[in-house]
Design an enzyme around this catalytic site. Structure first.
Site, mmCIF file in Angstrom:
data_model
loop_
_atom_site.group_PDB
_atom_site.id
_atom_site.type_symbol
_atom_site.label_atom_id
_atom_site.label_comp_id
_atom_site.label_asym_id
_atom_site.label_seq_id
_atom_site.Cartn_x
_atom_site.Cartn_y
_atom_site.Cartn_z
ATOM 1 N N TYR A 183 0.551 -1.255 0.101
ATOM 2 C CA TYR A 183 -0.109 -0.367 0.148
ATOM 3 C C TYR A 183 0.849 1.571 0.364
ATOM 4 O O TYR A 183 1.961 1.292 0.461
ATOM 5 C CB TYR A 183 -1.354 -0.149 1.176
ATOM 6 C CG TYR A 183 -1.840 -1.508 1.312
ATOM 7 C CD1 TYR A 183 -3.297 -0.721 1.515
ATOM 8 C CD2 TYR A 183 -1.497 -1.972 1.600
ATOM 9 C CE1 TYR A 183 -4.343 -1.983 1.388
ATOM 10 C CE2 TYR A 183 -2.432 -3.507 2.085
ATOM 11 C CZ TYR A 183 -3.783 -2.776 1.098
ATOM 12 O OH TYR A 183 -4.550 -4.391 1.660
ATOM 13 N N HIS B 17 -6.440 2.275 -1.696
ATOM 14 C CA HIS B 17 -6.043 0.919 -1.910
ATOM 15 C C HIS B 17 -4.088 0.333 -2.282
ATOM 16 O O HIS B 17 -3.441 1.429 -2.448
ATOM 17 C CB HIS B 17 -6.734 0.596 -3.540
ATOM 18 C CG HIS B 17 -8.245 0.950 -3.102
ATOM 19 N ND1 HIS B 17 -8.772 0.135 -2.643
ATOM 20 C CD2 HIS B 17 -9.571 1.653 -3.482
ATOM 21 C CE1 HIS B 17 -10.512 0.556 -2.113
ATOM 22 N NE2 HIS B 17 -10.527 1.594 -2.829
ATOM 23 N N LYS C 214 -3.944 -4.086 -10.049
ATOM 24 C CA LYS C 214 -2.962 -3.432 -9.146
ATOM 25 C C LYS C 214 -1.864 -4.356 -9.665
ATOM 26 O O LYS C 214 -1.860 -4.487 -10.627
ATOM 27 C CB LYS C 214 -2.657 -5.005 -7.459
ATOM 28 C CG LYS C 214 -3.925 -3.881 -7.041
ATOM 29 C CD LYS C 214 -3.918 -5.009 -5.472
ATOM 30 C CE LYS C 214 -4.827 -4.767 -4.453
ATOM 31 N NZ LYS C 214 -6.417 -3.951 -5.039
#
Length: 320
Positions: free
Chosen positions: A247, A255, A286
Protein backbone atom coordinates in the site's frame (compact mmCIF):
# COMPACT_ATOMS: atom_id res chain seq x y z
CA UNK A 1 -1.02 14.32 22.09
CA UNK A 2 0.53 11.29 20.37
CA UNK A 3 1.75 8.54 22.65
CA UNK A 4 5.53 8.02 22.74
CA UNK A 5 6.33 4.60 24.25
CA UNK A 6 9.55 3.67 25.95
CA UNK A 7 11.84 2.00 23.42
CA UNK A 8 12.48 -0.76 22.70
CA UNK A 9 8.88 -1.99 22.63
CA UNK A 10 8.61 -5.62 23.85
CA UNK A 11 7.14 -8.01 21.27
CA UNK A 12 5.80 -11.15 22.96
CA UNK A 13 6.97 -14.40 21.39
CA UNK A 14 4.31 -17.02 22.18
CA UNK A 15 4.00 -20.41 20.48
CA UNK A 16 5.98 -19.28 17.46
CA UNK A 17 3.99 -16.06 17.02
CA UNK A 18 5.04 -12.44 17.46
CA UNK A 19 2.28 -10.60 19.32
CA UNK A 20 1.56 -7.10 20.62
CA UNK A 21 -0.96 -6.64 23.44
CA UNK A 22 -0.65 -2.89 24.03
CA UNK A 23 -2.93 -0.64 21.98
CA UNK A 24 -0.52 2.26 22.55
CA UNK A 25 2.34 0.26 21.01
CA UNK A 26 0.12 -0.84 18.10
CA UNK A 27 -0.94 2.70 17.21
CA UNK A 28 2.62 4.02 17.59
CA UNK A 29 4.14 1.41 15.27
CA UNK A 30 1.40 1.93 12.70
CA UNK A 31 1.79 5.71 12.77
CA UNK A 32 5.57 6.00 12.92
CA UNK A 33 6.92 2.79 11.38
CA UNK A 34 4.37 1.67 8.76
CA UNK A 35 3.67 -1.54 10.66
CA UNK A 36 0.08 -2.80 10.54
CA UNK A 37 0.16 -6.47 11.47
CA UNK A 38 -3.05 -8.48 11.71
CA UNK A 39 -5.56 -8.32 14.57
CA UNK A 40 -6.42 -11.84 15.74
CA UNK A 41 -8.30 -11.30 19.03
CA UNK A 42 -12.01 -11.94 19.53
CA UNK A 43 -14.42 -10.91 22.27
CA UNK A 44 -15.25 -13.62 24.83
CA UNK A 45 -18.98 -12.98 24.34
CA UNK A 46 -18.72 -13.28 20.53
CA UNK A 47 -16.58 -16.35 19.78
CA UNK A 48 -17.71 -16.38 16.13
CA UNK A 49 -16.63 -12.78 15.59
CA UNK A 50 -14.91 -12.56 12.20
CA UNK A 51 -15.36 -9.01 10.90
CA UNK A 52 -13.90 -6.65 13.50
CA UNK A 53 -11.13 -8.39 15.42
CA UNK A 54 -9.16 -6.93 18.31
CA UNK A 55 -5.98 -7.35 20.31
CA UNK A 56 -3.56 -9.00 20.24
CA UNK A 57 -1.90 -7.91 17.02
CA UNK A 58 0.16 -10.55 15.25
CA UNK A 59 3.25 -9.45 13.36
CA UNK A 60 4.86 -11.27 10.47
CA UNK A 61 8.43 -12.44 11.20
CA UNK A 62 9.58 -9.88 8.62
CA UNK A 63 7.86 -7.06 10.52
CA UNK A 64 9.30 -8.17 13.86
CA UNK A 65 12.80 -8.51 12.36
CA UNK A 66 12.62 -5.08 10.76
CA UNK A 67 11.60 -3.43 14.04
CA UNK A 68 14.42 -5.19 15.89
CA UNK A 69 16.95 -4.15 13.24
CA UNK A 70 15.81 -0.54 13.60
CA UNK A 71 16.16 -0.69 17.41
CA UNK A 72 12.47 0.04 17.89
CA UNK A 73 11.49 -3.29 19.46
CA UNK A 74 12.89 -6.39 21.13
CA UNK A 75 11.65 -9.98 21.19
CA UNK A 76 10.61 -11.33 24.59
CA UNK A 77 10.10 -14.99 25.43
CA UNK A 78 6.81 -14.37 27.20
CA UNK A 79 6.70 -17.71 29.05
CA UNK A 80 10.13 -17.18 30.59
CA UNK A 81 9.45 -13.52 31.33
CA UNK A 82 6.23 -14.42 33.14
CA UNK A 83 7.94 -17.12 35.17
CA UNK A 84 10.83 -14.86 36.20
CA UNK A 85 8.50 -11.95 36.91
CA UNK A 86 6.20 -13.95 39.18
CA UNK A 87 9.18 -14.98 41.30
CA UNK A 88 10.15 -11.37 41.90
CA UNK A 89 6.58 -10.13 42.42
CA UNK A 90 5.83 -9.42 46.07
CA UNK A 91 2.47 -10.21 47.64
CA UNK A 92 1.88 -6.52 48.43
CA UNK A 93 2.50 -5.60 44.78
CA UNK A 94 -0.08 -8.15 43.69
CA UNK A 95 -2.67 -6.82 46.15
CA UNK A 96 -2.01 -3.24 45.11
CA UNK A 97 -2.51 -4.17 41.47
CA UNK A 98 -5.81 -5.92 42.25
CA UNK A 99 -7.00 -2.85 44.15
CA UNK A 100 -6.20 -0.68 41.14
CA UNK A 101 -8.17 -2.98 38.86
CA UNK A 102 -11.11 -2.87 41.27
CA UNK A 103 -10.96 0.92 41.33
CA UNK A 104 -11.05 1.01 37.53
CA UNK A 105 -14.07 -1.30 37.56
CA UNK A 106 -15.91 0.96 40.03
CA UNK A 107 -15.14 4.00 37.90
CA UNK A 108 -16.45 2.26 34.79
CA UNK A 109 -19.64 1.26 36.65
CA UNK A 110 -20.20 4.85 37.78
CA UNK A 111 -19.82 6.14 34.22
CA UNK A 112 -22.29 3.60 32.83
CA UNK A 113 -24.79 4.28 35.64
CA UNK A 114 -24.56 8.02 35.00
CA UNK A 115 -25.19 7.53 31.29
CA UNK A 116 -28.24 5.39 31.99
CA UNK A 117 -29.70 8.01 34.33
CA UNK A 118 -29.07 10.73 31.75
CA UNK A 119 -30.80 8.68 29.08
CA UNK A 120 -33.76 8.14 31.40
CA UNK A 121 -34.09 11.86 32.10
CA UNK A 122 -33.83 12.70 28.41
CA UNK A 123 -36.57 10.17 27.64
CA UNK A 124 -38.95 11.60 30.27
CA UNK A 125 -38.30 15.17 29.14
CA UNK A 126 -39.17 14.26 25.58
CA UNK A 127 -42.32 12.49 26.82
CA UNK A 128 -43.41 15.60 28.73
CA UNK A 129 -42.76 17.82 25.72
CA UNK A 130 -44.86 15.57 23.50
CA UNK A 131 -47.72 15.51 26.05
CA UNK A 132 -47.57 19.28 26.37
CA UNK A 133 -47.88 19.79 22.62
CA UNK A 134 -51.04 17.67 22.42
CA UNK A 135 -54.40 19.52 22.34
CA UNK A 136 -56.11 19.39 25.77
CA UNK A 137 -59.44 17.55 26.07
CA UNK A 138 -62.60 19.64 25.56
CA UNK A 139 -64.41 19.84 28.85
CA UNK A 140 -68.07 20.58 29.47
CA UNK A 141 -69.03 24.20 30.17
CA UNK A 142 -71.64 23.13 32.64
CA UNK A 143 -70.54 22.53 36.21
CA UNK A 144 -72.32 21.46 39.33
CA UNK A 145 -73.09 25.08 40.31
CA UNK A 146 -73.98 26.15 36.79
CA UNK A 147 -71.01 28.51 36.43
CA UNK A 148 -69.55 28.05 32.90
CA UNK A 149 -66.27 29.72 33.91
CA UNK A 150 -65.62 27.51 36.89
CA UNK A 151 -63.01 24.84 36.58
CA UNK A 152 -64.21 21.26 37.04
CA UNK A 153 -63.12 19.54 40.19
CA UNK A 154 -63.09 15.94 41.14
CA UNK A 155 -60.84 12.99 41.70
CA UNK A 156 -58.01 12.52 39.26
CA UNK A 157 -58.14 9.61 36.85
CA UNK A 158 -55.49 7.04 36.03
CA UNK A 159 -54.75 8.87 32.79
CA UNK A 160 -53.70 12.10 34.50
CA UNK A 161 -50.12 13.07 33.60
CA UNK A 162 -47.62 14.30 36.21
CA UNK A 163 -47.18 18.03 36.37
CA UNK A 164 -43.42 18.05 36.36
CA UNK A 165 -40.37 15.89 35.74
CA UNK A 166 -39.92 15.47 39.47
CA UNK A 167 -43.22 13.57 39.71
CA UNK A 168 -41.71 10.81 37.62
CA UNK A 169 -39.06 10.24 40.25
CA UNK A 170 -41.22 10.87 43.31
CA UNK A 171 -41.78 7.76 45.34
CA UNK A 172 -39.45 5.69 43.16
CA UNK A 173 -36.87 4.31 45.56
CA UNK A 174 -35.14 2.31 42.82
CA UNK A 175 -34.23 5.39 40.78
CA UNK A 176 -32.26 8.37 41.92
CA UNK A 177 -31.08 11.36 39.94
CA UNK A 178 -27.83 11.23 41.85
CA UNK A 179 -27.01 7.63 41.06
CA UNK A 180 -24.07 8.65 38.90
CA UNK A 181 -22.30 10.03 41.96
CA UNK A 182 -23.01 7.06 44.20
CA UNK A 183 -20.82 4.02 44.60
CA UNK A 184 -22.21 0.99 42.73
CA UNK A 185 -22.90 -2.18 44.60
CA UNK A 186 -20.03 -4.70 44.53
CA UNK A 187 -22.10 -7.09 42.42
CA UNK A 188 -22.53 -4.31 39.84
CA UNK A 189 -18.83 -3.50 39.62
CA UNK A 190 -17.30 -4.14 36.22
CA UNK A 191 -14.48 -6.62 35.97
CA UNK A 192 -11.42 -5.21 34.19
CA UNK A 193 -9.35 -7.66 32.16
CA UNK A 194 -5.97 -6.07 31.35
CA UNK A 195 -4.49 -6.81 27.94
CA UNK A 196 -0.92 -6.83 29.22
CA UNK A 197 0.82 -7.97 32.40
CA UNK A 198 3.27 -5.02 32.47
CA UNK A 199 2.57 -3.84 35.20
CA UNK A 200 2.52 -5.49 37.67
CA UNK A 201 5.33 -7.56 36.20
CA UNK A 202 8.50 -5.60 35.41
CA UNK A 203 9.68 -5.23 31.82
CA UNK A 204 12.54 -7.60 31.03
CA UNK A 205 15.88 -5.81 30.96
CA UNK A 206 18.21 -5.93 27.98
CA UNK A 207 20.43 -8.40 29.83
CA UNK A 208 17.54 -10.71 30.73
CA UNK A 209 17.50 -14.29 29.48
CA UNK A 210 13.96 -13.67 28.25
CA UNK A 211 15.23 -11.38 25.47
CA UNK A 212 15.60 -13.38 22.26
CA UNK A 213 17.80 -12.79 19.26
CA UNK A 214 16.58 -11.49 15.94
CA UNK A 215 13.69 -13.48 14.44
CA UNK A 216 14.30 -15.94 11.64
CA UNK A 217 12.89 -14.59 8.39
CA UNK A 218 12.17 -16.07 4.95
CA UNK A 219 14.27 -15.38 1.87
CA UNK A 220 11.81 -12.66 0.87
CA UNK A 221 12.95 -10.40 3.74
CA UNK A 222 15.33 -8.25 1.62
CA UNK A 223 12.46 -7.39 -0.73
CA UNK A 224 10.18 -6.70 2.24
CA UNK A 225 12.72 -4.34 3.81
CA UNK A 226 13.34 -2.67 0.43
CA UNK A 227 9.64 -1.89 -0.07
CA UNK A 228 9.34 -0.72 3.53
CA UNK A 229 12.18 1.80 3.14
CA UNK A 230 10.28 3.20 0.14
CA UNK A 231 7.38 4.11 2.44
CA UNK A 232 5.06 1.23 1.60
CA UNK A 233 2.80 -0.54 4.10
CA UNK A 234 2.97 -4.30 3.56
CA UNK A 235 0.43 -6.88 4.66
CA UNK A 236 0.12 -10.64 4.02
CA UNK A 237 -0.98 -11.33 0.44
CA UNK A 238 -2.64 -14.72 0.86
CA UNK A 239 -6.04 -13.51 -0.34
CA UNK A 240 -4.46 -12.35 -3.63
CA UNK A 241 -2.21 -15.36 -4.14
CA UNK A 242 1.05 -13.50 -3.47
CA UNK A 243 3.49 -12.97 -0.61
CA UNK A 244 2.73 -9.33 0.24
CA UNK A 245 0.28 -6.61 -0.69
CA UNK A 246 1.93 -3.17 -0.89
CA UNK A 247 0.00 0.00 0.00
CA UNK A 248 1.35 3.51 -0.75
CA UNK A 249 0.03 4.69 2.63
CA UNK A 250 -2.08 3.49 5.53
CA UNK A 251 -4.42 0.72 4.32
CA UNK A 252 -7.31 2.54 5.99
CA UNK A 253 -6.85 5.38 3.51
CA UNK A 254 -5.40 3.81 0.35
CA UNK A 255 -5.98 0.85 -1.93
CA UNK A 256 -2.98 -1.40 -2.52
CA UNK A 257 -0.81 -0.78 -5.58
CA UNK A 258 1.20 -3.99 -5.95
CA UNK A 259 0.99 -7.74 -5.52
CA UNK A 260 4.54 -8.50 -4.35
CA UNK A 261 6.35 -11.79 -4.98
CA UNK A 262 9.99 -12.45 -4.11
CA UNK A 263 12.41 -14.47 -6.22
CA UNK A 264 16.07 -15.36 -5.96
CA UNK A 265 18.50 -13.73 -8.38
CA UNK A 266 19.36 -16.96 -10.20
CA UNK A 267 15.99 -18.65 -9.69
CA UNK A 268 14.26 -20.20 -12.70
CA UNK A 269 10.78 -18.67 -13.13
CA UNK A 270 8.08 -20.32 -15.19
CA UNK A 271 6.81 -17.92 -17.84
CA UNK A 272 3.23 -18.98 -17.09
CA UNK A 273 3.67 -17.83 -13.47
CA UNK A 274 4.60 -14.37 -14.72
CA UNK A 275 1.60 -14.29 -17.06
CA UNK A 276 -0.76 -15.47 -14.34
CA UNK A 277 0.60 -12.88 -11.88
CA UNK A 278 0.34 -10.09 -14.43
CA UNK A 279 -3.22 -10.95 -15.38
CA UNK A 280 -4.27 -11.41 -11.75
CA UNK A 281 -2.79 -8.07 -10.73
CA UNK A 282 -4.42 -6.26 -13.65
CA UNK A 283 -7.74 -7.95 -12.90
CA UNK A 284 -7.78 -6.52 -9.37
CA UNK A 285 -6.37 -3.16 -10.49
CA UNK A 286 -2.90 -3.72 -9.10
CA UNK A 287 0.56 -4.17 -10.52
CA UNK A 288 2.41 -7.49 -10.25
CA UNK A 289 5.78 -6.74 -8.65
CA UNK A 290 8.57 -9.30 -8.85
CA UNK A 291 11.90 -8.69 -7.13
CA UNK A 292 14.75 -9.88 -4.98
CA UNK A 293 18.30 -9.16 -3.81
CA UNK A 294 20.87 -8.68 -6.56
CA UNK A 295 23.98 -10.84 -6.71
CA UNK A 296 27.23 -9.83 -8.34
CA UNK A 297 30.22 -11.93 -9.34
CA UNK A 298 33.60 -10.28 -8.72
CA UNK A 299 36.51 -10.74 -11.08
CA UNK A 300 37.94 -13.56 -8.96
CA UNK A 301 34.85 -15.62 -9.73
CA UNK A 302 33.47 -15.74 -6.18
CA UNK A 303 29.81 -14.91 -5.71
CA UNK A 304 28.79 -12.19 -3.28
CA UNK A 305 25.18 -11.43 -2.45
CA UNK A 306 24.38 -7.74 -2.02
CA UNK A 307 21.24 -7.75 0.10
CA UNK A 308 21.22 -3.97 0.25
CA UNK A 309 20.74 -3.85 -3.52
CA UNK A 310 17.28 -5.08 -4.50
CA UNK A 311 15.91 -5.02 -8.04
CA UNK A 312 12.19 -5.03 -8.77
CA UNK A 313 10.13 -5.43 -11.91
CA UNK A 314 6.49 -4.41 -12.31
CA UNK A 315 4.43 -6.44 -14.77
CA UNK A 316 1.01 -5.44 -16.08
CA UNK A 317 -1.24 -7.26 -18.52
CA UNK A 318 -2.30 -5.04 -21.43
CA UNK A 319 -4.66 -5.72 -24.33
CA UNK A 320 -3.40 -4.90 -27.82
Amino acid sequence: MDFQPTLPIPISFISGRYLLFSIDAVTYLRREHNTCGVLIGTLPQIPQQNVFLGLPLELMPEEARLLVDKGVACIVDEAKAQKDGMQSLLEEDRRQYLRELESQGLQAARIVAGRKEQQKEDYFKKSLEKKGKKKPNVQSKETSNGDPTASPTGPSTANDEPASLGDFFAGDSSSSRGTSNSTPNPQHTYGVTPTTSYPPLPHPSASSDAILSRPDVPLSYPLFAHMHTRGYFLSPGLRFGCQYVAYPGDPLRFHSHFLVVSAEWDQDINLMDIIIGGRLGTGVKKGFLLGGPQKEKPEDGSEIERTESVRTFSIEWAGM
